[in-house]
Motif scaffolding. Structure first.
Motif, PDB file in Angstrom:
ATOM      1  N   PRO A   1       0.824  -1.210   0.000  1.00 52.20           N
ATOM      2  CA  PRO A   1       0.000   0.000   0.000  1.00 52.20           C
ATOM      3  C   PRO A   1       0.857   1.259   0.000  1.00 52.20           C
ATOM      4  O   PRO A   1       1.891   1.319   0.678  1.00 52.20           O
ATOM      5  N   SER A   2       0.415   2.272  -0.724  1.00 57.77           N
ATOM      6  CA  SER A   2       1.185   3.513  -0.842  1.00 57.77           C
ATOM      7  C   SER A   2       1.344   4.212   0.504  1.00 57.77           C
ATOM      8  O   SER A   2       2.315   4.948   0.709  1.00 57.77           O
ATOM      9  N   ARG A   3       0.432   3.987   1.448  1.00 56.82           N
ATOM     10  CA  ARG A   3       0.544   4.637   2.754  1.00 56.82           C
ATOM     11  C   ARG A   3       1.784   4.145   3.503  1.00 56.82           C
ATOM     12  O   ARG A   3       2.245   4.790   4.437  1.00 56.82           O
ATOM     13  N   LEU A   4       2.308   2.991   3.076  1.00 61.76           N
ATOM     14  CA  LEU A   4       3.482   2.438   3.737  1.00 61.76           C
ATOM     15  C   LEU A   4       4.782   2.856   3.067  1.00 61.76           C
ATOM     16  O   LEU A   4       5.741   3.231   3.748  1.00 61.76           O
ATOM     17  N   ILE A   5       4.822   2.797   1.734  1.00 63.45           N
ATOM     18  CA  ILE A   5       6.102   3.047   1.062  1.00 63.45           C
ATOM     19  C   ILE A   5       5.980   4.050  -0.081  1.00 63.45           C
ATOM     20  O   ILE A   5       6.785   4.043  -1.013  1.00 63.45           O
ATOM     21  N   GLY A   6       5.003   4.925   0.013  1.00 62.90           N
ATOM     22  CA  GLY A   6       4.934   6.027  -0.927  1.00 62.90           C
ATOM     23  C   GLY A   6       4.154   5.714  -2.188  1.00 62.90           C
ATOM     24  O   GLY A   6       3.713   4.585  -2.417  1.00 62.90           O
ATOM     25  N   PRO A   7       3.998   6.719  -3.052  1.00 59.80           N
ATOM     26  CA  PRO A   7       3.172   6.572  -4.248  1.00 59.80           C
ATOM     27  C   PRO A   7       3.792   5.657  -5.298  1.00 59.80           C
ATOM     28  O   PRO A   7       5.011   5.493  -5.372  1.00 59.80           O
ATOM     29  N   ASN A   8       2.928   5.049  -6.089  1.00 65.68           N
ATOM     30  CA  ASN A   8       3.353   4.192  -7.198  1.00 65.68           C
ATOM     31  C   ASN A   8       2.920   4.881  -8.489  1.00 65.68           C
ATOM     32  O   ASN A   8       1.856   4.615  -9.028  1.00 65.68           O
ATOM     33  N   THR A   9       3.749   5.795  -8.976  1.00 65.73           N
ATOM     34  CA  THR A   9       3.356   6.641 -10.099  1.00 65.73           C
ATOM     35  C   THR A   9       4.093   6.320 -11.396  1.00 65.73           C
ATOM     36  O   THR A   9       3.651   6.711 -12.471  1.00 65.73           O
ATOM     37  N   SER A  10       5.216   5.626 -11.311  1.00 63.33           N
ATOM     38  CA  SER A  10       6.046   5.437 -12.505  1.00 63.33           C
ATOM     39  C   SER A  10       5.475   4.366 -13.423  1.00 63.33           C
ATOM     40  O   SER A  10       4.979   3.332 -12.965  1.00 63.33           O
ATOM     41  N   LYS A  11       5.571   4.606 -14.705  1.00 66.50           N
ATOM     42  CA  LYS A  11       5.164   3.623 -15.712  1.00 66.50           C
ATOM     43  C   LYS A  11       6.354   2.803 -16.208  1.00 66.50           C
ATOM     44  O   LYS A  11       6.216   1.961 -17.091  1.00 66.50           O
ATOM     45  N   LEU A  12       7.523   3.040 -15.639  1.00 65.96           N
ATOM     46  CA  LEU A  12       8.721   2.309 -16.030  1.00 65.96           C
ATOM     47  C   LEU A  12       8.612   0.841 -15.637  1.00 65.96           C
ATOM     48  O   LEU A  12       8.123   0.520 -14.551  1.00 65.96           O
ATOM     49  N   ASP A  13       9.066  -0.044 -16.503  1.00 67.88           N
ATOM     50  CA  ASP A  13       9.239  -1.457 -16.164  1.00 67.88           C
ATOM     51  C   ASP A  13      10.694  -1.626 -15.749  1.00 67.88           C
ATOM     52  O   ASP A  13      11.586  -1.741 -16.583  1.00 67.88           O
ATOM     53  N   ALA A  14      10.942  -1.596 -14.433  1.00 66.10           N
ATOM     54  CA  ALA A  14      12.319  -1.607 -13.942  1.00 66.10           C
ATOM     55  C   ALA A  14      13.054  -2.886 -14.327  1.00 66.10           C
ATOM     56  O   ALA A  14      14.251  -2.852 -14.617  1.00 66.10           O
ATOM     57  N   THR A  15      12.353  -4.016 -14.332  1.00 69.12           N
ATOM     58  CA  THR A  15      12.992  -5.282 -14.675  1.00 69.12           C
ATOM     59  C   THR A  15      13.487  -5.266 -16.115  1.00 69.12           C
ATOM     60  O   THR A  15      14.641  -5.623 -16.393  1.00 69.12           O
ATOM     61  N   ALA A  16      12.636  -4.817 -17.028  1.00 67.35           N
ATOM     62  CA  ALA A  16      13.034  -4.729 -18.436  1.00 67.35           C
ATOM     63  C   ALA A  16      14.156  -3.704 -18.624  1.00 67.35           C
ATOM     64  O   ALA A  16      15.090  -3.920 -19.420  1.00 67.35           O
ATOM     65  N   GLU A  17      14.082  -2.590 -17.893  1.00 66.78           N
ATOM     66  CA  GLU A  17      15.104  -1.536 -18.015  1.00 66.78           C
ATOM     67  C   GLU A  17      16.460  -2.036 -17.521  1.00 66.78           C
ATOM     68  O   GLU A  17      17.504  -1.763 -18.134  1.00 66.78           O
ATOM     69  N   LEU A  18      16.453  -2.752 -16.425  1.00 67.62           N
ATOM     70  CA  LEU A  18      17.697  -3.300 -15.896  1.00 67.62           C
ATOM     71  C   LEU A  18      18.300  -4.324 -16.852  1.00 67.62           C
ATOM     72  O   LEU A  18      19.511  -4.324 -17.099  1.00 67.62           O
ATOM     73  N   TRP A  19      17.451  -5.198 -17.403  1.00 68.71           N
ATOM     74  CA  TRP A  19      17.975  -6.193 -18.336  1.00 68.71           C
ATOM     75  C   TRP A  19      18.552  -5.535 -19.586  1.00 68.71           C
ATOM     76  O   TRP A  19      19.620  -5.936 -20.075  1.00 68.71           O
ATOM     77  N   LYS A  20      17.893  -4.510 -20.096  1.00 66.33           N
ATOM     78  CA  LYS A  20      18.424  -3.789 -21.258  1.00 66.33           C
ATOM     79  C   LYS A  20      19.787  -3.188 -20.925  1.00 66.33           C
ATOM     80  O   LYS A  20      20.718  -3.251 -21.749  1.00 66.33           O
ATOM     81  N   PHE A  21      19.911  -2.638 -19.735  1.00 63.83           N
ATOM     82  CA  PHE A  21      21.190  -2.084 -19.288  1.00 63.83           C
ATOM     83  C   PHE A  21      22.254  -3.170 -19.209  1.00 63.83           C
ATOM     84  O   PHE A  21      23.398  -2.979 -19.665  1.00 63.83           O
ATOM     85  N   PHE A  22      21.898  -4.307 -18.643  1.00 64.13           N
ATOM     86  CA  PHE A  22      22.856  -5.415 -18.532  1.00 64.13           C
ATOM     87  C   PHE A  22      23.318  -5.890 -19.912  1.00 64.13           C
ATOM     88  O   PHE A  22      24.510  -6.105 -20.150  1.00 64.13           O
ATOM     89  N   GLU A  23      22.363  -6.057 -20.818  1.00 65.51           N
ATOM     90  CA  GLU A  23      22.718  -6.483 -22.180  1.00 65.51           C
ATOM     91  C   GLU A  23      23.677  -5.494 -22.839  1.00 65.51           C
ATOM     92  O   GLU A  23      24.676  -5.890 -23.449  1.00 65.51           O
ATOM     93  N   ASN A  24      23.378  -4.222 -22.714  1.00 66.78           N
ATOM     94  CA  ASN A  24      24.209  -3.204 -23.369  1.00 66.78           C
ATOM     95  C   ASN A  24      25.604  -3.128 -22.753  1.00 66.78           C
ATOM     96  O   ASN A  24      26.547  -2.692 -23.422  1.00 66.78           O
ATOM     97  N   SER A  25      25.738  -3.534 -21.495  1.00 69.02           N
ATOM     98  CA  SER A  25      27.035  -3.443 -20.828  1.00 69.02           C
ATOM     99  C   SER A  25      28.053  -4.436 -21.380  1.00 69.02           C
ATOM    100  O   SER A  25      29.258  -4.300 -21.127  1.00 69.02           O
ATOM    101  N   THR A  26      27.572  -5.424 -22.134  1.00 69.24           N
ATOM    102  CA  THR A  26      28.498  -6.427 -22.688  1.00 69.24           C
ATOM    103  C   THR A  26      28.816  -6.156 -24.152  1.00 69.24           C
ATOM    104  O   THR A  26      29.554  -6.934 -24.776  1.00 69.24           O
ATOM    105  N   LYS A  27      28.280  -5.079 -24.713  1.00 66.50           N
ATOM    106  CA  LYS A  27      28.494  -4.794 -26.130  1.00 66.50           C
ATOM    107  C   LYS A  27      29.714  -3.906 -26.332  1.00 66.50           C
ATOM    108  O   LYS A  27      30.120  -3.183 -25.445  1.00 66.50           O
TER     109      LYS A  27
END
Length: 324
Positions: free
Chosen positions: A298-324
Motif C-alpha cells: 500500500p502507498s501509505r506504507l512506502i509512498g506513491p506508485n506513479t512510474s510507468k517504467l518497467d524496472a525489470t526490463a530496463e535493468l535487463w536492457k542495461f545489462f545487455e548493453n554493458s556487454t556490447k
C-alpha cells in the motif's frame, strides 16, 4: 497516545501487506535435475554454518552447450526469493530473453530462528545492519560466491555475463557485491538500494544503473529519518551515497543530466578513464515500490506508485548493453 495508535496501525498494515506480498506461502521447489531442464528449482548451499536456499529459474530452450547469462536477483528486507521472481517479473523476463535468474533468500535478523515479516525479517548484510548484531556477523558475500560455484556445477551459465540486482536492502547488498565481488560480476543495477559500504574499493569498475523514486519515504532523497516496519533509521542524502559509488568506480565528482521530462530525470556520472559509468533514473513522484511489479505494498506504507517504467526490463536492457 495518538502517535502510539498510529504506529500500531502502521505495524498491523505492514504485517498484512507482508503476508500478501512477501509471506504467507509454503512454496516448495524441486532440486535441479541432471541434466538441467527449464523450470523453477531450489538450490541449497552450506555457508558459514547455515544451509542457505535460493530459487533458480532456468529459461525455456535452455542449452548447457551454449550457457546463457545469469542474473542474481535479491529481495528487500522482509521479502523472499519467490517475490522478486514472480511479483517483480524476473522469471517471466528470463523466459522471454533466455537468461538464468537465481534469487537467493536472505537470513533472518535472528538467524537461528524462523523468519517472520515483522518479528524476524529476512535480511542482507549489506553494511546497513547494526554492528555487533547476530546478522551482521554473517558474510553474505561469501555465500553468494559459494552459490555461484554450486550453480555452475549444476546449471552452466556464461561466467562472462553475470549481473546482480536487488530492491531496497537487496539493492544495498547489490552494491556490496559490486564492492567486494567485482571479479565475478559484469554489471550491477538496483532499485532504491543504499550504498552502505563505508569505503567501497572494487577490484574493477562495474557499469551501474540506479533506479530511484523521488518521493521514496523509506530512503528519503534529502536524507534524514524514515519509519520502517521494524523501527526508524537515519540515512544520508541519496546524492551523497551515489557520489561515494561514483568515486569507487572512477567517475567524475558531479553528474551530467542526459534527459529530463515530466516522468524521469536521467543523469550520469561519467568515467574519468573512459570506463564504466554510473547512470541514475530519478522517477519523479514515485515511492519505494519496484516499478512495474505485478503486486505492491500500500502507498501509505512506502509512498506513491506513479512510474510507468518497467524496472525489470530496463535493468535487463542495461545489462545487455554493458556487454556490447
Amino acid at each position: 497516545m495518538f502517535r502510539r495508535r498510529r504506529w500500531l496501525v502502521f505495524i498491523l498494515l505492514a504485517g498484512i501487506a507482508g503476508w500478501l506480498v512477501w509471506g504467507g506461502s509454503n512454496f516448495q521447489a524441486a532440486e535441479i535435475p541432471s541434466p538441467p531442464t527449464a523450470g523453477l528449482f531450489e538450490i541449497e548451499t552450506d555457508s558459514d554454518g547455515y544451509m542457505r536456499s535460493a530459487l533458480v529459474h532456468i529459461p525455456k530452450n535452455y542449452n548447457a552447450q551454449t550457457p546463457p547469462p545469469l542474473v542474481i536477483a535479491m529481495h528487500g528486507a522482509g521479502g523472499g526469493a519467490e517475490s522478486i521472481l514472480t511479483h517483480d517479473n524476473w522469471a517471466k523476463l528470463a523466459d522471454e530473453k533466455g537468461f538464468i535468474v537465481v534469487a537467493p533468500n536472505g537470513l533472518p535478523a535472528r538467524p537461528r530462528l524462523p523468519s517472520n515479516f515483522l518479528a524476524n525479517p529476512q535480511l542482507w548484510n549489506s553494511g546497513q545492519l547494526r554492528e555487533g548484531s547476530p546478522r551482521s556477523q554473517i558474510d553474505d558475500v561469501a555465500y553468494i560466491r559459494l552459490l555461484l560455484d554450486d550453480l555452475a556445477k549444476k546449471v552452466p551459465y556464461d561466467k562472462n555475463r553475470v549481473f546482480a540486482t536487488g530492491h531496497s536492502n537487496g539493492g544495498g547488498m547489490t552494491f556490496r557485491l559490486g564492492a567486494e565481488m567485482a571479479d565475478r560480476l559484469t554489471a550491477i543495477g538496483t532499485v532504491a538500494g543504499m550504498v552502505a559500504v563505508d569505503d567501497p574499493n572494487p577490484t574493477k569498475a562495474l557499469p551501474t544503473l540506479f533506479i530511484f523514486g523521488t518521493e521514496d519515504p523509506v530512503l528519503p532523497m534529502e536524507g534524514g529519518e524514515s519509519t520502517l516496519p521494524w523501527g526508524t533509521r537515519t540515512t544520508p542524502p541519496v546524492d551523497d551515497l551515489l557520489a561515494k559509488w561514483a568515486k569507487a568506480i572512477a567517475c567524475e565528482d558531479e553528474p551530467t543530466t542526459i534527459a529530463d521530462d515530466d516522468a524521469i530525470k536521467k543523469v550520469r556520472y561519467r568515467s574519468k578513464k573512459n570506463g564504466p559509468e554510473l547512470t541514475i533514473l530519478y522517477l519523479k513522484g514515485h515511492g519505494h515500490q519496484w516499478p512495474g511489479a505485478s503486486r505492491n505494498l500500500p502507498s501509505r506504507l512506502i509512498g506513491p506508485n506513479t512510474s510507468k517504467l518497467d524496472a525489470t526490463a530496463e535493468l535487463w536492457k542495461f545489462f545487455e548493453n554493458s556487454t556490447k
